[in-house]
Design a protein around this motif. Structure first.
Motif, PDB file in Angstrom:
ATOM      1  N   TYR A 267       0.802  -1.297  -0.042  1.00 41.02           N
ATOM      2  CA  TYR A 267      -0.013   0.177  -0.229  1.00 41.02           C
ATOM      3  C   TYR A 267       0.832   1.224   0.084  1.00 41.02           C
ATOM      4  O   TYR A 267       0.278   2.521  -0.252  1.00 41.02           O
ATOM      5  CB  TYR A 267      -0.884  -0.002   1.277  1.00 41.02           C
ATOM      6  CG  TYR A 267      -2.117  -1.046   1.166  1.00 41.02           C
ATOM      7  CD1 TYR A 267      -3.097  -0.884   0.100  1.00 41.02           C
ATOM      8  CD2 TYR A 267      -1.991  -2.301   1.687  1.00 41.02           C
ATOM      9  CE1 TYR A 267      -4.030  -1.747  -0.054  1.00 41.02           C
ATOM     10  CE2 TYR A 267      -2.880  -3.162   1.552  1.00 41.02           C
ATOM     11  CZ  TYR A 267      -3.982  -2.960   0.830  1.00 41.02           C
ATOM     12  OH  TYR A 267      -5.211  -4.029   0.827  1.00 41.02           O
ATOM     13  N   ILE A 268       2.169   1.201   0.009  1.00 46.41           N
ATOM     14  CA  ILE A 268       3.091   2.274  -0.154  1.00 46.41           C
ATOM     15  C   ILE A 268       4.174   2.264  -0.948  1.00 46.41           C
ATOM     16  O   ILE A 268       4.158   2.999  -1.948  1.00 46.41           O
ATOM     17  CB  ILE A 268       3.595   2.588   1.414  1.00 46.41           C
ATOM     18  CG1 ILE A 268       2.569   2.902   2.527  1.00 46.41           C
ATOM     19  CG2 ILE A 268       4.620   3.768   1.271  1.00 46.41           C
ATOM     20  CD1 ILE A 268       3.144   3.124   3.867  1.00 46.41           C
ATOM     21  N   ASN A 271       2.685   1.414  -4.371  1.00 43.19           N
ATOM     22  CA  ASN A 271       1.488   2.306  -4.680  1.00 43.19           C
ATOM     23  C   ASN A 271       1.940   3.489  -5.603  1.00 43.19           C
ATOM     24  O   ASN A 271       2.396   4.312  -5.012  1.00 43.19           O
ATOM     25  CB  ASN A 271       0.917   2.567  -3.446  1.00 43.19           C
ATOM     26  CG  ASN A 271      -0.325   3.611  -3.482  1.00 43.19           C
ATOM     27  OD1 ASN A 271      -0.863   3.755  -4.701  1.00 43.19           O
ATOM     28  ND2 ASN A 271      -1.113   3.528  -2.712  1.00 43.19           N
ATOM     29  N   THR A 397      -4.386   5.072   0.451  1.00 41.71           N
ATOM     30  CA  THR A 397      -3.639   4.144   0.851  1.00 41.71           C
ATOM     31  C   THR A 397      -4.569   3.770   2.416  1.00 41.71           C
ATOM     32  O   THR A 397      -5.722   4.435   2.413  1.00 41.71           O
ATOM     33  CB  THR A 397      -2.186   4.249   1.612  1.00 41.71           C
ATOM     34  OG1 THR A 397      -1.627   3.193   2.136  1.00 41.71           O
ATOM     35  CG2 THR A 397      -2.284   5.242   2.578  1.00 41.71           C
ATOM     36  N   ALA A 405       2.830   6.489   5.145  1.00 40.95           N
ATOM     37  CA  ALA A 405       2.272   7.021   3.975  1.00 40.95           C
ATOM     38  C   ALA A 405       2.889   8.515   4.017  1.00 40.95           C
ATOM     39  O   ALA A 405       3.484   9.031   3.160  1.00 40.95           O
ATOM     40  CB  ALA A 405       1.016   6.907   3.664  1.00 40.95           C
TER      41      ALA A 405
END
Length: 462
Positions: A267-268, A271, A397, A405
């Motif tokens: 997710y980071i 991404n 996210t 993030a």
């Protein structure tokens, strides 16, 4: 496969050490649940308490971070530091702070908000009690860089607090109101430093008070934070914010068995929208610190405005930034359902025009125009800064990775801030002050191009 493994191992080792510090670890969900009839009352109490505590805490973080900026002409004279050496001092802080913010972000997602933030402010404040008495540029750079490391522990726990205590539909407004704490802190310390410089000129205080007075305030506030703050709602026996507000995030964690590292990677780090926002934030910070940090030297050296007036003028930017950021967040929630791209583009176009207007028309003969230009720059920079690195990041996210993030966007922001130090010092020496302000205006244009690339993702169409 080799690179991810190396990253995993380098991350895992300090993380295992971190897990052995119980006071820093995230508080587990309370086994004693709050009864249904008391949940609204308890939530109201703790949301206000957390918000006020985090606001005051981050305001004082800036007392121990931006106290050096309005005093640059005086410090330059007292220590015989030239333009490039001032750039090195600024860049040393931003390099350490940027790296530290990314690392702190990784740990803050699994840390206790209360302890993490209080320790960071206390250690940063301790440095200020003696740094003003150092006579060596190398030692000043060393300890100012160390201050950057402790300063990096400020915002990641706040980002975590915001996503755990406030729901997605109210987050842009709440985030920008709380983020105005950095402009409140910058404004407050600007007035404080102006007062200290005035007392120094009268022989009442030594110039070192620019450092040790904010340091004393910071130590007291760190104790206040430890008394006031708590961790997540579940640590107090309350339900999660989404359940309480019946709200749904744009991006949800669909696999509960993911490890913290797997969440960060998915997710980071992989991404693409996080990378886009990170580069956009880099350009925002070039503008922010280029216009904020160098305006004092520009007005003093080029426009011939005296030191006390320069310090007062400098406070106009953070003063205007407080309503600027809040208005941007309100408009995003009110007209675009929390989406940030439209208002960011509007702000950035107007910011570009304001930067060049300040360069061409500011001066002692145009005091009104100088003040209005600084007010506009301050008002317009805070909206995109708060929304891009925080609210937009939270929309692309999962909340379980929000500190990481914000650490990533923050790291890139301080890559830009580092360039605003020694990089803009070089540009100014090579191309003059026009080159510096043109670079800031160009950065705004590039930021517009980047934020528009997140339009569909932020809207939830992807």
């Amino acid at each position: 496969m080799c690179i991810p493994l190396r990253v995993h191992m380098s991350f895992k080792t300090p993380y295992m050490l971190f897990k052995k510090l119980p006071s820093l670890r995230q508080v587990k969900p309370s086994k004693k649940k709050v009864s249904n009839e008391l949940i609204p009352k308890k939530y109201k109490h703790w949301r206000w308490r957390m918000f006020i505590g985090m606001y005051i805490g981050y305001t004082i973080f800036y007392f121990t971070r931006k106290n050096i900026s309005p005093a640059l002409p005086l410090i330059s004279d007292k220590l015989d530091i030239d333009l490039m050496e001032l750039g090195i001092l600024s860049s040393a802080f931003y390099i350490v702070y940027g790296i530290g913010k990314f690392i702190s972000g990784l740990f803050a997602d699994r840390a206790n908000i209360r302890t993490f933030m209080a320790i960071g402010l206390f250690l940063a404040s301790l440095i200020h009690l003696f740094i003003g008495y150092l006579n060596s540029l190398y030692l000043i750079v060393l300890f100012w860089g160390l201050n950057g490391a402790f300063q990096s522990m400020g915002f990641p726990p706040i980002a975590k607090g915001l996503v755990h205590w406030f729901s997605p539909k109210e987050r842009a407004t709440k985030w920008t109101i709380l983020s105005s704490s950095h402009t409140a802190g910058t404004f407050g310390v600007g007035l404080l430093v102006a007062g200290i410089i005035n007392l120094y000129n009268k022989g009442v205080l030594g110039w070192e008070a620019i450092f040790y007075v904010p340091g004393i305030i910071g130590c007291i506030t760190a104790i206040f934070l430890y008394i006031t703050l708590r961790d997540r709602p579940v640590s107090l026996g309350l339900p999660g914010i989404e359940d309480f507000k019946n709200d749904k995030p744009v991006v949800e964690l669909r696999e509960s068995s993911y490890t913290h590292w797997q969440i960060l990677k998915k997710y980071i780090l992989t991404n693409k929208y996080m990378w886009i926002l990170s580069f956009a934030n880099m350009f925002i910070y070039i503008i922010r610190f280029g216009t904020l940090d160098w305006s004092t030297k520009f007005l003093y050296d080029v426009k011939g405005i005296n030191q006390v007036s320069v310090a007062i003028f400098w406070t106009l930017m953070p003063l205007a930034g407080i309503p600027g950021g809040i208005v941007a967040g309100y408009l995003a929630d009110r007209f675009w359902n929390g989406r940030c791209v439209p208002i960011n583009v509007i702000y950035l176009v107007l910011l570009t025009l304001s930067i060049m207007g300040f360069y061409f028309y500011s001066g002692p003969d145009n005091v009104f125009i100088t003040g209005i230009s600084l007010l506009l720059i301050g008002f317009l920079i805070d909206g995109p800064q708060n929304l891009i690195s925080g609210v937009q990041a939270s929309r692309v996210t999962v909340k379980e990775a929000i500190s990481g993030a914000c650490g990533m966007t923050g790291f890139f922001g301080y890559v830009g801030a580092t360039f605003s130090g020694i990089g803009l010092a070089y540009v100014t020496e090579k191309f003059g002050w026009f080159g510096m302000y043109f670079t800031c205006a160009l950065s705004a244009v590039l930021c517009i191009l980047l934020v528009t690339m997140t339009w569909k993702k932020e809207k939830g169409d992807l």
